[in-house]
Design a protein around this motif. Structure first.
Motif, short mmCIF file in Angstrom:
data_model
loop_
_atom_site.label_atom_id
_atom_site.label_comp_id
_atom_site.label_asym_id
_atom_site.label_seq_id
_atom_site.Cartn_x
_atom_site.Cartn_y
_atom_site.Cartn_z
N PRO A 47 -76.96 -15.29 -61.10
CA PRO A 47 -77.53 -14.03 -60.94
C PRO A 47 -79.00 -14.09 -61.45
O PRO A 47 -79.47 -14.88 -62.43
CB PRO A 47 -76.73 -13.30 -61.97
CG PRO A 47 -75.70 -14.29 -62.00
CD PRO A 47 -75.96 -15.74 -61.87
N ASN A 48 -79.97 -13.40 -60.61
CA ASN A 48 -81.30 -13.37 -60.75
C ASN A 48 -82.17 -14.77 -60.86
O ASN A 48 -82.74 -15.19 -61.95
CB ASN A 48 -81.62 -12.81 -62.19
CG ASN A 48 -83.08 -12.00 -62.46
OD1 ASN A 48 -83.76 -12.00 -61.41
ND2 ASN A 48 -83.30 -11.36 -63.56
N SER A 107 -71.79 -30.42 -63.91
CA SER A 107 -71.10 -28.83 -63.96
C SER A 107 -71.20 -28.15 -65.36
O SER A 107 -71.31 -26.89 -65.28
CB SER A 107 -69.56 -28.99 -63.65
OG SER A 107 -68.91 -29.91 -64.35
N GLN A 108 -71.44 -28.89 -66.46
CA GLN A 108 -71.45 -28.33 -67.78
C GLN A 108 -72.96 -27.68 -67.80
O GLN A 108 -72.88 -26.69 -68.25
CB GLN A 108 -71.47 -29.33 -68.81
CG GLN A 108 -71.26 -28.98 -70.25
CD GLN A 108 -69.88 -28.37 -70.52
OE1 GLN A 108 -68.69 -28.56 -69.75
NE2 GLN A 108 -69.81 -27.21 -71.30
N GLY A 140 -67.33 -21.63 -64.66
CA GLY A 140 -66.67 -22.60 -65.78
C GLY A 140 -65.71 -23.59 -65.31
O GLY A 140 -65.30 -24.49 -66.19
N ILE A 141 -64.96 -23.39 -64.40
CA ILE A 141 -63.76 -24.18 -64.09
C ILE A 141 -64.07 -25.52 -64.03
O ILE A 141 -63.60 -26.42 -64.50
CB ILE A 141 -62.98 -23.57 -62.75
CG1 ILE A 141 -62.49 -22.12 -62.97
CG2 ILE A 141 -61.72 -24.53 -62.59
CD1 ILE A 141 -62.09 -21.53 -61.72
N VAL A 142 -64.91 -25.69 -63.01
CA VAL A 142 -65.42 -27.32 -62.55
C VAL A 142 -65.63 -28.10 -63.80
O VAL A 142 -65.48 -28.97 -64.20
CB VAL A 142 -66.54 -27.35 -61.67
CG1 VAL A 142 -66.74 -28.83 -61.48
CG2 VAL A 142 -66.14 -26.62 -60.23
N GLY A 188 -75.37 -20.29 -66.65
CA GLY A 188 -74.76 -19.16 -66.07
C GLY A 188 -74.44 -19.19 -64.52
O GLY A 188 -74.20 -18.16 -63.90
N ALA A 189 -74.53 -20.39 -63.99
CA ALA A 189 -74.36 -20.56 -62.61
C ALA A 189 -72.69 -20.60 -62.24
O ALA A 189 -72.07 -21.19 -63.03
CB ALA A 189 -74.88 -21.69 -61.85
#
Lengths: 284, 284, 284, 284
Positions: B55-56, B21-22, A15-17, B28-29
């Motif tokens: 994940p997954n 990025s949002q 979530g930083i970027v 969840g990346a």
């Protein structure tokens, strides 16, 4: 101009970027370059450099930086904004050998090094003649073991009164005290005339000759209290062979030294360097 | 594994990084590497490569790529997602000289080149002996001016039936037809044994010798219909001198060729290369 | 001093080294460095450079060179002796960009370039301010298509009256006529701002950008009547990438140009270069 | 063939080159390459390497070498003749990492490395599978602290019975005893995986990472009793940056190691290396 740079370090997590880029977008900024590095995506440190343009930047500056504090808090960031068109205030320290000073002056005159060169300091009077015609203040502050403490006090007073941001040791052959160094963390760049960690300390070229190396090098690093042990910013080497005597190594080395030092200074002036764990991250 | 790469090209405008990025954050990346380039922040093209972990990943793949289509539409993006653990299917074309093939095999065996090496094709039978012990299918397809059309048909059939993603010309001394090349845009990498655009075409080492150059080089590039004119991916050089005859240039050149080709192939396999205007952007 | 250099070219055959070294020994000389090259030991050309010391060289000079003529005749040698302590007389031609001139001046001032810098000539007045403080004569000779013939006549008159041995074109942006060039065979060194034979002619950096090369270079060569086709003395390159615009290539290129030009000039001044077949032999 | 090399070391004084070249001429030899080096023309050491052709060399060999003894005596020379077409007998020692062995095998197979590869020795069984298909004898000699003495005895017996001239330690991870080393002075070449004298000893890549260097290197040297302190033959480096983890340094380093080791071995096989004062003279 309307260009600025944002530098960030914080614990890595998702979530930083998104948060930073969302914030900049909402402020009306357009990101023109962005670099990031994570020492370990699961539990490491995250580093980021963003260069952006924001129309009428000056008018928005306080709001921009003020509001970012909130984002920064959420992610426990160490951070700073720098305006690209505000030159850093640079002091150069030099002893007798002027090749690194000359290269800095040259790149500065040609506009490749964007800084205010506010003073040159030397423990010898010689460089005065080089600096004077350019209108750069020159301070001759001799240093002996007895006067070293006083000399450093004078130097520090000059740096403070001129609001110096960056000190460049351009073959300055005096070792700065821990007291001095602590006042300018990651803001003093030294050029060491060897490929560190080989040949730490005095007379590296003579020792390189003695050891019979086939390449000689130079290292630009931030100065810390431990001699020649600070974070390395840049290094380079040149080939030598059995025909090269110590004097040849010095001559060849001068070319490497000036190239390497100028690269490091340039990256610092462009806010491209972050440090952690005595290492540098250079976002080129 | 759960790692993937997203590559994007689109007209530059504010908000792209924020939107992408949002989006990834909401899925969840965690972004582990991100590189971008803009030809001109005001009216140019924007290029981006993001490497992330989710994940997954396998279970989310269709949803992830499906939903991203909306973001992409907004910004008129050309885009693709690639899963890092899915190896690209690679074919190597070779003639008599095997040094580039050997280097590819070696790096592939040591795990430094992550790909499925699905076949080796040659217009000579020689390389069969090298390839056979490794269990890689080898196809000897002779090429003469008369049989060239048929030979290419056979090659294309093989590439299609093996679902080949990338063709590497590892000193394959035949010129592929425009028909062939058009079927694999930016998916055929050639190594040219000179520092392009110097010595385009045949016998570059003999011509380099003739001209008396002091450095010789090699160039890896994507193949286009114009011989030796495709987008350059990587180049390197080595010093030579008056003692080096044509044979020496060839020997020295072989080292450069294999190094340069392997770098280019590796970057392609890691989705680090974007092209525009017959130029490459390599996000290293 | 008592040091001299002997340069020889002749058809290769047994006995040359023996005859020359025997001769020098009989004259009382001690060979301190010796380099040789044969294009082909059976029927090729033989080249040699010997550096030797002979006590009281000045007094023996006429005898030495006179007697050597006999040896030379036997082997059909082209030959010359040069005294190491007699500086060559050097003229530098420059246009607006001064980085190559500055590097030459610097190396000359530091003693690394052993020459008499007898004049600087420019088709623009700008460099005068750089040269004047050093006491070097500066001649501003404007060149237009109409005045070119006259301008060259003036230049040639200056070179003749100052007994100039070597003309260095330090980014001199005018093309010298064949008449001019023929008067100084292998005595005019030019720096071309590309890796020859790539990008012969105008605007090499713009064309390098256009082609998307990953390395840019510079080439120092002797000037012949064919533009950019003379014997190459030295070349070097630097890595660039997609972020580098034409202006960046120029900036990076300036560093390569000055390094490469100075190396070539230094080797010429030290009598290290022989030419044949439009190629150079550089005895380093 | 009819080509041989003569290597000489002796106190410098006038007349050496004349005497040697006169001698060779009288024997009917034609010098095809000659290199020399003097540490100091007045009172230093003189080193020379001459490559020559003498028709029907085999028939003249004893006479040639016998008669030269006189010349050698006059000048107190250490000297040796080597016939170029007689391959040196080479043994390669390896542990688990095979990249240096593979490069040696490759260059040897392609004819670039002129030697008889008489055996490969390893303290692990793995390399056997690589070596067996090539018909090179492979000896697996395990080494533990307890068995080291016996293992070395076995190794020395093998080297003696196979009349080995040169031992190449191609990432052999055992330290040879002083007893072993003394039997092969200047005849054991090791590749150390750092830029010596930086990172002497174990785990140089981990330590290079820790120190944050910007270049990593490799060093080929003759083995002496002092670990990593023998005469350096060749070194090279590659650029790394903050993104490179220890594993990346190892991967990048493998390329440097194999290049550097092969160069050093090649020069040794061509009799291009002389040593004095723990330094090498490499006549390239």
């Amino acid at each position: 101009r309307d260009r600025a740079r944002l530098l960030i370090s914080c614990p890595d997590r998702p979530g930083i970027v998104a948060a930073v880029s969302q914030f900049l977008y909402q402020q009306g900024a357009n990101i023109v370059q962005s670099d990031q590095h994570s020492t370990d995506p699961s539990s490491g440190l995250f580093f980021m450099r963003i260069e952006f343009e924001l129309p009428n930047l000056g008018a928005h500056w306080d709001e921009l930086t003020g509001r970012f504090a909130e984002v920064a808090r959420t992610f426990q960031m160490t951070w700073r904004f720098n305006r690209a068109h505000v030159p850093k205030r640079m002091a150069v320290f030099v002893s007798k050998e002027e090749h690194c000073l000359l290269e800095l002056l040259w790149q500065w005159q040609s506009g490749d090094l964007y800084a205010d060169l506010v003073m040159v300091v030397s423990n010898h009077p010689d460089a005065g003649a080089t600096v004077a015609p350019l209108g750069i203040p020159f301070y001759h502050i001799p240093v002996t073991p007895e006067t070293k403490k006083d000399a450093e006090a004078k130097q520090l007073a000059l740096l403070a009164s001129h609001k110096v941001d960056l000190v460049v040791l351009a073959r300055y052959m005096q070792i700065l005290s821990g007291d001095f160094v602590r006042q300018y963390p990651n803001r003093i760049i030294n050029i060491h005339h060897s490929f560190l960690p080989a040949f730490i300390g005095r007379n590296p070229y003579a020792r390189a000759y003695q050891r019979g190396v086939k390449l000689i090098g130079a290292t630009a690093h931030y100065v810390t209290e431990d001699l020649d042990e600070g974070p390395i910013i840049e290094q380079d080497v040149q080939r030598v062979d059995h025909r090269d005597e110590v004097e040849d190594l010095k001559r060849i080395g001068r070319q490497i030294e000036r190239t390497v030092l100028v690269r490091a200074v340039k990256w610092h002036l462009e806010d491209r360097i972050l440090t952690y764990n005595n290492r540098t991250i250079v976002f080129r």
